[in-house]
Structures are given as C-alpha cells and as structure tokens.
Design a protein around this motif. Sequence first.
Motif, PDB file in Angstrom:
ATOM      1  N   PRO A 120       1.297  -1.053  -0.021  1.00 32.89           N
ATOM      2  CA  PRO A 120      -0.220   0.385  -0.052  1.00 32.89           C
ATOM      3  C   PRO A 120       1.232   1.155  -0.029  1.00 32.89           C
ATOM      4  CG  PRO A 120      -1.205  -1.470   1.552  1.00 32.89           C
ATOM      5  CD  PRO A 120       0.364  -2.287   0.846  1.00 32.89           C
ATOM      6  N   THR A 121       0.405   2.189  -0.556  1.00 36.53           N
ATOM      7  CA  THR A 121       1.279   3.558  -0.676  1.00 36.53           C
ATOM      8  C   THR A 121       0.017   4.659  -1.175  1.00 36.53           C
ATOM      9  OG1 THR A 121       3.125   4.412  -2.149  1.00 36.53           O
ATOM     10  CG2 THR A 121       1.300   3.102  -3.179  1.00 36.53           C
ATOM     11  N   THR A 122       0.553   5.553  -1.029  1.00 31.84           N
ATOM     12  CA  THR A 122       0.118   6.879  -1.457  1.00 31.84           C
ATOM     13  C   THR A 122       0.996   8.033  -2.938  1.00 31.84           C
ATOM     14  OG1 THR A 122       0.605   8.155  -0.183  1.00 31.84           O
ATOM     15  CG2 THR A 122      -1.047   7.448   0.629  1.00 31.84           C
ATOM     16  N   GLN A 123       2.472   6.902  -3.378  1.00 31.44           N
ATOM     17  CA  GLN A 123       3.737   8.053  -3.619  1.00 31.44           C
ATOM     18  C   GLN A 123       3.292   6.960  -5.220  1.00 31.44           C
ATOM     19  OE1 GLN A 123       7.503   7.093  -2.171  1.00 31.44           O
ATOM     20  NE2 GLN A 123       7.230   9.474  -1.627  1.00 31.44           N
ATOM     21  N   GLY A 124       3.530   8.033  -6.094  1.00 27.36           N
ATOM     22  CA  GLY A 124       3.874   7.985  -7.082  1.00 27.36           C
ATOM     23  C   GLY A 124       5.915   7.815  -7.056  1.00 27.36           C
ATOM     24  N   PRO A 125       6.181   8.984  -7.668  1.00 27.23           N
ATOM     25  CA  PRO A 125       7.393   9.543  -7.886  1.00 27.23           C
ATOM     26  C   PRO A 125       7.516  10.313  -6.798  1.00 27.23           C
ATOM     27  CG  PRO A 125       6.220  10.937  -9.523  1.00 27.23           C
ATOM     28  CD  PRO A 125       5.557   9.678  -8.966  1.00 27.23           C
ATOM     29  N   LEU A 126       9.294   9.992  -6.873  1.00 29.62           N
ATOM     30  CA  LEU A 126       9.216  11.268  -5.159  1.00 29.62           C
ATOM     31  C   LEU A 126       8.566  12.922  -4.874  1.00 29.62           C
ATOM     32  CD1 LEU A 126      12.823   9.820  -4.488  1.00 29.62           C
ATOM     33  CD2 LEU A 126      10.542   9.368  -2.946  1.00 29.62           C
ATOM     34  N   TYR A 127       8.343  13.366  -6.326  1.00 27.37           N
ATOM     35  CA  TYR A 127       7.787  14.873  -6.859  1.00 27.37           C
ATOM     36  C   TYR A 127       7.364  14.720  -7.502  1.00 27.37           C
ATOM     37  CZ  TYR A 127      12.199  15.545  -3.809  1.00 27.37           C
ATOM     38  OH  TYR A 127      12.688  15.331  -2.598  1.00 27.37           O
ATOM     39  N   PRO A 128       5.265  14.979  -7.215  1.00 26.39           N
ATOM     40  CA  PRO A 128       4.891  15.615  -5.550  1.00 26.39           C
ATOM     41  C   PRO A 128       5.687  13.903  -4.964  1.00 26.39           C
ATOM     42  CG  PRO A 128       3.425  15.052  -6.935  1.00 26.39           C
ATOM     43  CD  PRO A 128       4.954  14.692  -7.628  1.00 26.39           C
ATOM     44  N   PRO A 129       5.710  14.505  -3.609  1.00 27.18           N
ATOM     45  CA  PRO A 129       5.372  13.586  -2.644  1.00 27.18           C
ATOM     46  C   PRO A 129       4.161  12.345  -2.625  1.00 27.18           C
ATOM     47  CG  PRO A 129       6.316  15.962  -1.426  1.00 27.18           C
ATOM     48  CD  PRO A 129       5.574  16.364  -2.815  1.00 27.18           C
ATOM     49  N   SER A 130       3.678  12.398  -3.151  1.00 31.57           N
ATOM     50  CA  SER A 130       2.600  11.987  -2.949  1.00 31.57           C
ATOM     51  C   SER A 130       1.300  12.470  -3.574  1.00 31.57           C
ATOM     52  CB  SER A 130       1.623  12.596  -1.416  1.00 31.57           C
ATOM     53  OG  SER A 130       0.977  11.023  -1.246  1.00 31.57           O
ATOM     54  N   GLU A 131       0.233  11.025  -4.033  1.00 32.04           N
ATOM     55  CA  GLU A 131      -0.320  11.981  -4.376  1.00 32.04           C
ATOM     56  C   GLU A 131      -1.821  11.514  -4.181  1.00 32.04           C
ATOM     57  OE1 GLU A 131       2.231   8.977  -8.495  1.00 32.04           O
ATOM     58  OE2 GLU A 131      -0.479   8.641  -8.200  1.00 32.04           O
ATOM     59  N   VAL A 132      -1.693  12.009  -3.124  1.00 33.73           N
ATOM     60  CA  VAL A 132      -2.852  11.704  -2.208  1.00 33.73           C
ATOM     61  C   VAL A 132      -2.863  13.186  -0.890  1.00 33.73           C
ATOM     62  CG1 VAL A 132      -4.094  11.629  -0.071  1.00 33.73           C
ATOM     63  CG2 VAL A 132      -3.919  10.103  -2.180  1.00 33.73           C
TER      64      VAL A 132
ATOM     65  N   LYS B 147      15.697  19.714  -9.117  1.00 34.39           N
ATOM     66  CA  LYS B 147      15.981  19.303 -10.768  1.00 34.39           C
ATOM     67  C   LYS B 147      15.144  18.112 -10.127  1.00 34.39           C
ATOM     68  CE  LYS B 147      18.572  19.311 -14.091  1.00 34.39           C
ATOM     69  NZ  LYS B 147      20.144  19.354 -14.527  1.00 34.39           N
ATOM     70  N   PHE B 148      14.729  17.596 -11.748  1.00 33.18           N
ATOM     71  CA  PHE B 148      13.835  16.025 -11.770  1.00 33.18           C
ATOM     72  C   PHE B 148      15.708  15.285 -11.112  1.00 33.18           C
ATOM     73  CE2 PHE B 148      13.630  12.535 -15.002  1.00 33.18           C
ATOM     74  CZ  PHE B 148      12.820  12.038 -14.215  1.00 33.18           C
ATOM     75  N   GLY B 149      15.383  14.200 -10.596  1.00 26.88           N
ATOM     76  CA  GLY B 149      16.301  13.274 -10.667  1.00 26.88           C
ATOM     77  C   GLY B 149      17.391  13.896  -9.161  1.00 26.88           C
ATOM     78  N   ASP B 150      17.038  14.785  -8.742  1.00 26.76           N
ATOM     79  CA  ASP B 150      18.245  14.995  -7.629  1.00 26.76           C
ATOM     80  C   ASP B 150      16.767  14.980  -6.711  1.00 26.76           C
ATOM     81  OD1 ASP B 150      20.222  15.932  -8.916  1.00 26.76           O
ATOM     82  OD2 ASP B 150      19.710  18.213  -9.371  1.00 26.76           O
ATOM     83  N   LEU B 151      18.239  14.757  -5.539  1.00 24.48           N
ATOM     84  CA  LEU B 151      16.900  14.862  -3.768  1.00 24.48           C
ATOM     85  C   LEU B 151      16.467  16.093  -3.422  1.00 24.48           C
ATOM     86  CD1 LEU B 151      17.742  11.490  -2.636  1.00 24.48           C
ATOM     87  CD2 LEU B 151      15.624  11.767  -4.124  1.00 24.48           C
TER      88      LEU B 151
END
Length: 284
Positions: A14-26, A65-69
């Motif tokens: 179970p999750t609420t997350q796709g990629p890391l940004y945005p942090p959640s899809e909820v 930036k995309f790919g960074d944290l």
Amino acid sequence: MVNKSVSKSYDLTPTTQGPLYPPSEVLDADGNFIVEGYLVVPGPDGKPIRRWGRAIVAADTPVPKFGDLAAYTIVRELPARLSAADAGSVLHTLPLPLPANNYPMVFAPDQLPDADTVRRPSYPFHRTPIPDLRPEDGRKLTTPVTLGDWLGARGTLEVTVDDAARHGEFRFQFSGLIPDSLYTVMSLRAKDLDRDAPTRPGPLGVPNVFVTDEHGAAAYRAVLPNPFPDPALPGANRIISVVVLWQSYQQNYGGAIGHFGLGGDIHAQLKLPDPVFEEFVTRD
C-alpha cells in the motif's frame, strides 16, 4: 531445446506515492501531502536520503531539479498504528497544476498535450467532478475515502514468462480497494525515471482498466510482448515495477494512464516499491 516457463509471485505494498515529487498523490483537507512511501530526509552527513515511512508533508516542501533529492518539509510523522483521527483523514486529489512536481512528462500527448495549462482545485475523492455526470446517472462513490480505507488495500501479482520467452503474463488479485471504482495498472520501465531523457509511463495492457466489486475486490490480467529485454541490448527498456492506480474521474484514457498523472487524476494505491523482475529475460 524447449525452455520451461518461469513464474514468480509478489505481494504489492500500500502507498500514496508515485515518484518522489510530488511527495504523494493524495492530499489531506489542509492541502498537505499524506505520504505512505519513501520520505526524503537528511542523512547522517546532511545529504538527503530516502527511507520508507509515513508522514504529513507540507504543501510548500522544496522541489529539486528532476533526478535530484531535496529533503521534505515534514509536518509530522505518522505511527505504524494510526490514531482514529489520522485513519479518518479524508483524501483529496491534487490541484492542477500539480504542486511540488518536477516530472517533465506529458502523460497523454495525443489527447491533452497542454495538460500543464489546465487549472483545477483539489477535490475530496468522492466529490471529484466526473465529466458529463448527471445526478440521475447513479454515481457509485458517494461517501468520503479515508486514509484508513486507502491503506487497507491488498494485492498479489504473479508474473509468468512463456516457454518461448517472448511474452510476459501478469495476473493480479486485489482486495480492500475502493468499492465500485475504476482502476488502471501502470508499467514502470527502467527509463521512465531517466533524469536526462525519461520515457512516458504507460499502461500494463490495453484495455488497461478494471472495476472493483461492492467489496473492493477485483482481478486483472495482461500479456505483454517482450516486457523484459536483456538490459545489455541497445534501447532496452524493461518493466521494473507496476503501480495500481485509482482513477478519480472514473475515466479510461486508452493508451495513456491518465491526462494529468501524479495525483491529478490517477492515484497510486498499491505498488512494488523497488525495482524487481531481474530474473526474467524475454526477446522479440
């Protein structure tokens, strides 16, 4: 020599997350992200690292930036056993344009190439405005979806590569999903998160949707050609994970998983958190 088919089973998380940004899809009612997934936090040396967790993350969290944290601005972490108040938190879609987003992708380039120009507010899941819906048509989801409901989802996946190693079959069984709702399954491929030239995430099979029953149970099956090419081959773009997505607008988008993605109209609920399927190799 005839090769034997190879199978393996997996439990989905179970999750609420796709990629890391945005942090959640909820989102919660205050517009903050509800994260069940990887939290980006400062490591021992101060550099951001990922660790699996559960937290409320501020809507204005930094976006790298995309790919960074960049470490999330965590409002508070949530315990493994949710309080009644947290379990009862009503889930909302993300507004458009998507907040805290750095993913440079158009999800439906033929259908909606200018998706980033659309403006919409956040909606409670059960009040998302389904296009052309009339009251007499009988909307099925009419009560709030809570965090406790969402995290009760369960799923299993069995992957089988055929004797000729040309096709991969994916069989899913689900329980605890949102009842009487439309879902899709996304295939995540190795280059979908490539920081220099990401490929577009696509559906795992077309038609790419299933509908849950009144108890939130469902099954889904897809057979894909050459889903696991040898990674050493030029242009190989293997499937490395799958994500089960709830469709908040209750629409199918053909060869796209959604128009807006990432919490705008699709919402990750179950997935394989880390790359898998290394044991499979297929060919054209």
